[in-house]
Design a protein around this motif. Structure first.
Motif, PDB file in Angstrom:
ATOM      1  N   CYS A 107     112.225   3.326 -60.905  1.00 60.11           N
ATOM      2  CA  CYS A 107     112.385   4.160 -62.084  1.00 60.11           C
ATOM      3  C   CYS A 107     111.440   5.346 -61.993  1.00 60.11           C
ATOM      4  O   CYS A 107     110.220   5.168 -61.941  1.00 60.11           O
ATOM      5  CB  CYS A 107     112.095   3.344 -63.346  1.00 60.11           C
ATOM      6  N   SER A 108     111.978   6.533 -61.970  1.00 56.05           N
ATOM      7  CA  SER A 108     111.150   7.732 -61.886  1.00 56.05           C
ATOM      8  C   SER A 108     110.434   7.973 -63.215  1.00 56.05           C
ATOM      9  O   SER A 108     110.863   7.492 -64.272  1.00 56.05           O
ATOM     10  CB  SER A 108     112.004   8.946 -61.532  1.00 56.05           C
ATOM     11  N   THR A 109     109.359   8.751 -63.167  1.00 63.23           N
ATOM     12  CA  THR A 109     108.637   9.053 -64.401  1.00 63.23           C
ATOM     13  C   THR A 109     109.446   9.959 -65.315  1.00 63.23           C
ATOM     14  O   THR A 109     109.284   9.916 -66.542  1.00 63.23           O
ATOM     15  CB  THR A 109     107.272   9.691 -64.091  1.00 63.23           C
ATOM     16  N   SER A 110     110.326  10.768 -64.753  1.00 68.64           N
ATOM     17  CA  SER A 110     111.199  11.585 -65.603  1.00 68.64           C
ATOM     18  C   SER A 110     112.182  10.699 -66.363  1.00 68.64           C
ATOM     19  O   SER A 110     112.504  10.965 -67.532  1.00 68.64           O
ATOM     20  CB  SER A 110     111.944  12.629 -64.775  1.00 68.64           C
ATOM     21  N   THR A 111     112.641   9.638 -65.716  1.00 70.11           N
ATOM     22  CA  THR A 111     113.522   8.696 -66.404  1.00 70.11           C
ATOM     23  C   THR A 111     112.755   7.952 -67.493  1.00 70.11           C
ATOM     24  O   THR A 111     113.271   7.744 -68.598  1.00 70.11           O
ATOM     25  CB  THR A 111     114.118   7.685 -65.399  1.00 70.11           C
ATOM     26  N   LEU A 112     111.510   7.560 -67.207  1.00 67.47           N
ATOM     27  CA  LEU A 112     110.670   6.940 -68.235  1.00 67.47           C
ATOM     28  C   LEU A 112     110.586   7.831 -69.463  1.00 67.47           C
ATOM     29  O   LEU A 112     110.724   7.369 -70.603  1.00 67.47           O
ATOM     30  CB  LEU A 112     109.259   6.692 -67.692  1.00 67.47           C
ATOM     31  N   SER A 113     110.342   9.110 -69.227  1.00 67.09           N
ATOM     32  CA  SER A 113     110.211  10.064 -70.329  1.00 67.09           C
ATOM     33  C   SER A 113     111.497  10.148 -71.136  1.00 67.09           C
ATOM     34  O   SER A 113     111.482  10.142 -72.376  1.00 67.09           O
ATOM     35  CB  SER A 113     109.837  11.436 -69.777  1.00 67.09           C
ATOM     36  N   ALA A 114     112.629  10.225 -70.441  1.00 69.00           N
ATOM     37  CA  ALA A 114     113.919  10.323 -71.129  1.00 69.00           C
ATOM     38  C   ALA A 114     114.176   9.099 -71.987  1.00 69.00           C
ATOM     39  O   ALA A 114     114.617   9.198 -73.141  1.00 69.00           O
ATOM     40  CB  ALA A 114     115.039  10.508 -70.108  1.00 69.00           C
ATOM     41  N   LEU A 115     113.894   7.924 -71.457  1.00 70.51           N
ATOM     42  CA  LEU A 115     114.141   6.693 -72.200  1.00 70.51           C
ATOM     43  C   LEU A 115     113.219   6.589 -73.408  1.00 70.51           C
ATOM     44  O   LEU A 115     113.631   6.145 -74.487  1.00 70.51           O
ATOM     45  CB  LEU A 115     113.945   5.472 -71.299  1.00 70.51           C
ATOM     46  N   ALA A 116     111.960   6.978 -73.226  1.00 74.55           N
ATOM     47  CA  ALA A 116     110.981   6.856 -74.307  1.00 74.55           C
ATOM     48  C   ALA A 116     111.287   7.795 -75.465  1.00 74.55           C
ATOM     49  O   ALA A 116     110.884   7.540 -76.603  1.00 74.55           O
ATOM     50  CB  ALA A 116     109.577   7.121 -73.769  1.00 74.55           C
ATOM     51  N   THR A 117     112.010   8.873 -75.177  1.00 77.52           N
ATOM     52  CA  THR A 117     112.320   9.854 -76.223  1.00 77.52           C
ATOM     53  C   THR A 117     113.765   9.786 -76.694  1.00 77.52           C
ATOM     54  O   THR A 117     114.205  10.620 -77.483  1.00 77.52           O
ATOM     55  CB  THR A 117     112.022  11.282 -75.720  1.00 77.52           C
ATOM     56  N   GLN A 153     101.676   6.698 -71.770  1.00 79.79           N
ATOM     57  CA  GLN A 153     102.175   6.707 -73.138  1.00 79.79           C
ATOM     58  C   GLN A 153     103.656   6.357 -73.186  1.00 79.79           C
ATOM     59  O   GLN A 153     104.108   5.627 -74.080  1.00 79.79           O
ATOM     60  CB  GLN A 153     101.928   8.078 -73.774  1.00 79.79           C
ATOM     61  N   ASN A 154     104.426   6.869 -72.232  1.00 81.02           N
ATOM     62  CA  ASN A 154     105.858   6.552 -72.187  1.00 81.02           C
ATOM     63  C   ASN A 154     106.082   5.076 -71.901  1.00 81.02           C
ATOM     64  O   ASN A 154     106.978   4.448 -72.479  1.00 81.02           O
ATOM     65  CB  ASN A 154     106.552   7.411 -71.135  1.00 81.02           C
ATOM     66  N   MET A 155     105.277   4.502 -71.011  1.00 80.55           N
ATOM     67  CA  MET A 155     105.389   3.065 -70.728  1.00 80.55           C
ATOM     68  C   MET A 155     105.046   2.244 -71.964  1.00 80.55           C
ATOM     69  O   MET A 155     105.710   1.246 -72.262  1.00 80.55           O
ATOM     70  CB  MET A 155     104.471   2.687 -69.567  1.00 80.55           C
ATOM     71  N   LEU A 156     103.996   2.655 -72.678  1.00 82.35           N
ATOM     72  CA  LEU A 156     103.621   1.946 -73.903  1.00 82.35           C
ATOM     73  C   LEU A 156     104.734   2.021 -74.929  1.00 82.35           C
ATOM     74  O   LEU A 156     105.076   1.012 -75.573  1.00 82.35           O
ATOM     75  CB  LEU A 156     102.327   2.546 -74.474  1.00 82.35           C
ATOM     76  N   GLN A 157     105.306   3.203 -75.093  1.00 80.15           N
ATOM     77  CA  GLN A 157     106.407   3.377 -76.047  1.00 80.15           C
ATOM     78  C   GLN A 157     107.569   2.448 -75.702  1.00 80.15           C
ATOM     79  O   GLN A 157     108.120   1.770 -76.582  1.00 80.15           O
ATOM     80  CB  GLN A 157     106.882   4.831 -76.044  1.00 80.15           C
ATOM     81  N   LEU A 158     107.924   2.387 -74.434  1.00 77.47           N
ATOM     82  CA  LEU A 158     109.036   1.528 -74.016  1.00 77.47           C
ATOM     83  C   LEU A 158     108.688   0.053 -74.207  1.00 77.47           C
ATOM     84  O   LEU A 158     109.521  -0.739 -74.656  1.00 77.47           O
ATOM     85  CB  LEU A 158     109.398   1.808 -72.559  1.00 77.47           C
TER      86      LEU A 158
END
Length: 213
Positions: A107-117, A153-158
């Motif tokens: 999972c790319s960090t850009s995908t993490l960001s998209a999912l978290a938002t 932060q994105n990982m925490l949000q998810l």
């Protein structure tokens, strides 16, 4: 009836061998894989595995069936379906048809960001959003170093949304002898969390861990 379908997404982070090995193990257990591959992931697959997949879903599926068959995996063509990044009529795009389990590996960090938002600009993002809203099981396997504050932060949000965040950081207590052993360590953990049997790595205290240090 037990649903043996699982959505697997491969995105553009380094770690393509993890994704391929996971799919191989799922197919070997007669799971039906609904596969999503980002454009960046195809670049990574070609770079890390010398596997140059077609952008056409049907051709990519045929290439992958050949790839796994050459590795000794016995599967039917119905077990593996590949969807394009904008195939909004695919089962994974709707809560009424999507599998309840999905794993994004790597999972790319850009995908993490998209999912978290809550972004749903691609089929991968939409499929993950569907699993989250339907209270299904979503696992993400990020592979990046170092991690920025935004990544964390994105990982925490998810995680707070019920997503399992499983960084690709293999352990060494099973005394790995090869890169394949390190890959199998992570894939074994993924299979554990999906509730599937695995004999890739012995569990702690059952064979590989020393009794004293």
């Amino acid at each position: 009836m037990t649903d043996n379908r699982i959505t697997v997404a491969i995105t553009g982070a380094s770690g393509a061998p993890y994704g391929l090995r996971l799919i191989e193990c799922l197919l070997a257990q007669k799971q039906k894989v609904l596969l999503l591959i980002s454009s960046a992931a195809r670049v990574v697959l070609a770079t890390e595995q010398n596997l140059k997949l077609s952008a056409a879903p049907q051709q990519a599926a045929e290439q992958l069936v050949d790839y796994f068959t050459q590795r000794g995996c016995v599967l039917s063509s119905q077990q593996l379906n590949v969807y394009s990044k904008e195939d909004w009529f695919s089962p994974v795009a709707s809560g009424s048809a999507a599998p309840k389990r999905m794993i994004i590996c790597p999972c790319s960090t850009s995908t993490l960001s998209a999912l978290a938002t809550g972004s749903s600009n691609t089929l991968i993002e939409r499929a993950a959003d569907v699993v989250m809203k339907e209270r299904g099981q979503l696992i993400v396997v990020p592979r990046e170093a170092p991690l920025s504050t935004l990544h964390l932060q994105n990982m925490l949000q998810l995680s707070q949304l019920g997503v399992t965040v499983m960084p690709a950081s293999p352990g060494f207590y099973h005394q790995p002898q090869s890169i394949d052993d390190l890959i199998d360590f992570m894939v074994a953990r993924m299979l554990d969390h999906l509730g599937l049997e695995q004999n890739l790595v012995s569990r702690w205290g059952y064979g590989n861990a020393k009794e004293s240090f």
